[in-house]
Design a protein around this motif. Structure first.
Motif, short mmCIF file in Angstrom:
data_model
loop_
_atom_site.label_atom_id
_atom_site.label_comp_id
_atom_site.label_asym_id
_atom_site.label_seq_id
_atom_site.Cartn_x
_atom_site.Cartn_y
_atom_site.Cartn_z
N HIS A 1 0.86 -1.19 0.00
CA HIS A 1 0.00 0.00 0.00
C HIS A 1 0.90 1.25 0.00
CE1 HIS A 1 -3.94 1.84 1.85
NE2 HIS A 1 -3.60 2.39 0.71
N PRO A 2 1.61 1.48 -1.11
CA PRO A 2 2.56 2.59 -1.12
C PRO A 2 1.86 3.94 -1.20
CG PRO A 2 2.45 1.59 -3.28
CD PRO A 2 1.61 0.73 -2.37
N LYS A 3 2.56 4.96 -0.78
CA LYS A 3 2.16 6.35 -0.97
C LYS A 3 3.12 6.97 -1.98
CE LYS A 3 -1.17 6.40 2.14
NZ LYS A 3 -2.59 6.68 1.83
N ILE A 4 2.59 7.44 -3.08
CA ILE A 4 3.40 7.97 -4.16
C ILE A 4 3.50 9.48 -4.01
CG2 ILE A 4 3.64 8.18 -6.66
CD1 ILE A 4 1.84 5.68 -6.91
N ALA A 5 4.72 9.99 -3.90
CA ALA A 5 4.92 11.43 -3.78
C ALA A 5 4.71 12.09 -5.14
CB ALA A 5 6.32 11.73 -3.26
N SER A 6 3.80 13.07 -5.18
CA SER A 6 3.54 13.84 -6.39
C SER A 6 3.52 15.30 -5.99
CB SER A 6 2.19 13.43 -7.01
OG SER A 6 1.91 14.21 -8.15
N LEU B 1 -0.17 10.16 -3.06
CA LEU B 1 -1.20 9.40 -3.78
C LEU B 1 -1.32 8.01 -3.19
CD1 LEU B 1 -0.10 10.34 -7.43
CD2 LEU B 1 -1.57 11.64 -5.86
N ASP B 2 -2.54 7.56 -3.01
CA ASP B 2 -2.83 6.24 -2.46
C ASP B 2 -2.77 5.21 -3.59
OD1 ASP B 2 -3.44 4.81 -0.14
OD2 ASP B 2 -5.59 4.81 -0.57
N ALA B 3 -2.19 4.03 -3.31
CA ALA B 3 -2.03 3.02 -4.36
C ALA B 3 -2.07 1.62 -3.77
CB ALA B 3 -0.72 3.23 -5.10
N TYR B 4 -2.48 0.66 -4.61
CA TYR B 4 -2.34 -0.76 -4.30
C TYR B 4 -1.36 -1.36 -5.31
CZ TYR B 4 -6.60 -0.61 -1.40
OH TYR B 4 -7.54 -0.32 -0.44
N LEU B 5 -0.39 -2.10 -4.80
CA LEU B 5 0.62 -2.76 -5.62
C LEU B 5 0.54 -4.26 -5.38
CD1 LEU B 5 4.35 -1.68 -5.96
CD2 LEU B 5 3.74 -4.07 -5.54
N VAL B 6 0.36 -5.01 -6.44
CA VAL B 6 0.31 -6.47 -6.37
C VAL B 6 1.39 -7.02 -7.28
CG1 VAL B 6 -1.03 -8.54 -6.88
CG2 VAL B 6 -2.14 -6.58 -5.79
N GLU B 7 2.27 -7.84 -6.74
CA GLU B 7 3.37 -8.41 -7.53
C GLU B 7 3.07 -9.86 -7.86
OE1 GLU B 7 8.25 -8.56 -7.63
OE2 GLU B 7 7.20 -7.77 -5.87
N ALA B 8 3.17 -10.19 -9.13
CA ALA B 8 2.95 -11.57 -9.57
C ALA B 8 4.09 -12.46 -9.09
CB ALA B 8 2.85 -11.60 -11.09
N PRO B 9 3.88 -13.78 -9.06
CA PRO B 9 4.93 -14.69 -8.60
C PRO B 9 6.23 -14.51 -9.38
CG PRO B 9 2.85 -15.85 -8.79
CD PRO B 9 2.63 -14.49 -9.39
N SER B 10 7.34 -14.66 -8.69
CA SER B 10 8.65 -14.48 -9.33
C SER B 10 8.93 -15.55 -10.38
CB SER B 10 9.76 -14.51 -8.28
OG SER B 10 9.73 -15.74 -7.56
N VAL C 1 3.12 11.26 -14.09
CA VAL C 1 4.58 11.14 -14.21
C VAL C 1 5.16 10.51 -12.95
CG1 VAL C 1 6.72 12.44 -14.50
CG2 VAL C 1 4.69 13.09 -15.81
N ALA C 2 4.65 10.92 -11.78
CA ALA C 2 5.16 10.38 -10.52
C ALA C 2 4.85 8.89 -10.37
CB ALA C 2 4.57 11.16 -9.35
N ALA C 3 3.63 8.48 -10.74
CA ALA C 3 3.25 7.07 -10.63
C ALA C 3 4.09 6.21 -11.57
CB ALA C 3 1.77 6.90 -10.92
N TYR C 4 4.29 6.69 -12.79
CA TYR C 4 5.11 5.91 -13.73
C TYR C 4 6.55 5.79 -13.22
CZ TYR C 4 7.22 4.12 -17.95
OH TYR C 4 7.91 3.33 -18.84
N ALA C 5 7.08 6.86 -12.67
CA ALA C 5 8.46 6.82 -12.16
C ALA C 5 8.59 5.79 -11.05
CB ALA C 5 8.87 8.21 -11.66
#
Length: 281
Positions: A54-59, A64-73, A133-137
């Motif tokens: 649940h990262p917070k993206i600095a803009s 900015l509130d976000a959900y990040l889900v990583e697929a299996p390695s 731009v911040a989210a993509y970075a």
């Protein structure tokens, strides 16, 4: 005679200033109505059985509130999709999409723009450009070493994406434009019922047809022939304006919000295939 001419000129200038003032008030109203939402909902990716961050993206000065889900390695090829959601939505409404992407070995990040969900206000066109731009970075910094990065816009989210994608460095491996309006001006006429003469007095800050005409990553345009919010001809206009490489996936009998509501597999099938094909190269 001169006095009459001067009076007519004053009346003309006053009328023009009145029209400008009304246009700016209308633009401010539309901007706030289109961009801002209430707080984020209670659902998280955990509700669909996913571990998540649940990262917070600095803009700028905002977070900015976000959900990040990583697929299996173990997934090969490895891809991540940055999602630009639509108007009136928050990240809690996209957890089923993140589950579907995970099941197809695609990591995902979905974020709320400034003024949306629990992200810092205010929501303005300028702030959303900075947000993109911040989210993509963040996504590129986190995933690019082992993953190919793709971006997807849905509905209004396409305007945010297309307004900023030329500033994404390095460029994404692929880009998807889903259920987009052709321009905010045409969207205001069709969806908001704004008279056309009044809409033409507004600056068209989000013109997706013009924005997509620049050089871009491999592009997929996705649109349903049953989309009544952003009708099919809008997607066609965007596709025609885009240079190669590009593809057009025509969906049948799906309503506008089918990307994240109800059975979503049909909407996402061409998107997942496109991402897998592009990231395997």
């Amino acid at each position: 005679m001169r006095r009459a001419i001067r009076k007519a000129a004053i009346v003309t200038v006053a009328f023009a200033l009145l029209i400008l003032a009304l246009s700016l008030l209308l633009l401010d109203h539309l901007e706030r109505a289109m961009i801002s939402t209430g707080p984020n909902g209670v659902e998280t990716p955990a509700a669909v059985g996913l571990a998540y961050e649940h990262p917070k993206i600095a803009s700028g000065s905002r977070l900015l509130d976000a959900y990040l889900v990583e697929a299996p390695s173990t997934c090969q090829p490895r891809a991540v999709l940055l999602i630009f959601h639509g108007v009136g939505e928050t990240i809690s409404q996209w957890v089923s999409v993140q589950r579907l992407l995970y099941d197809h070995c695609i990591s995902s990040v979905v974020f709320d723009y400034s003024g949306n969900g629990d992200s810092s206000p205010p929501g303005t066109v300028r702030n959303l450009h900075q947000d993109a731009v911040a989210a993509y970075a963040l996504v590129h910094a986190r995933f690019a070493a082992a993953n190919r990065v793709c971006t997807l816009g849905f509905s209004m989210g396409n305007a945010v994406l297309l307004d900023a994608y030329t500033e994404f460095h390095p460029a994404p491996a692929c880009m998807i434009v889903g259920s987009a309006f052709s321009s905010a001006r045409e969207g205001a006429v069709h969806s908001w019922g704004i008279p056309e003469w009044m809409a033409r007095a507004l600056p068209d800050r989000w013109d997706n047809v013009a924005a997509v005409s620049h050089s871009h990553p491999p592009l997929l345009v996705v649109h349903s022939d049953a989309d009544h919010s952003n009708p099919f001809w809008m997607g066609e206009r965007i596709y025609r304006a885009a240079p190669e490489p590009k593809q057009f996936a025509v969906l049948h009998d799906l309503r506008h919000d089918a990307a994240y509501k109800g059975p979503i597999e049909q909407w996402w099938a061409p998107v997942i295939t496109f991402i897998q094909d592009r990231t395997a190269r």
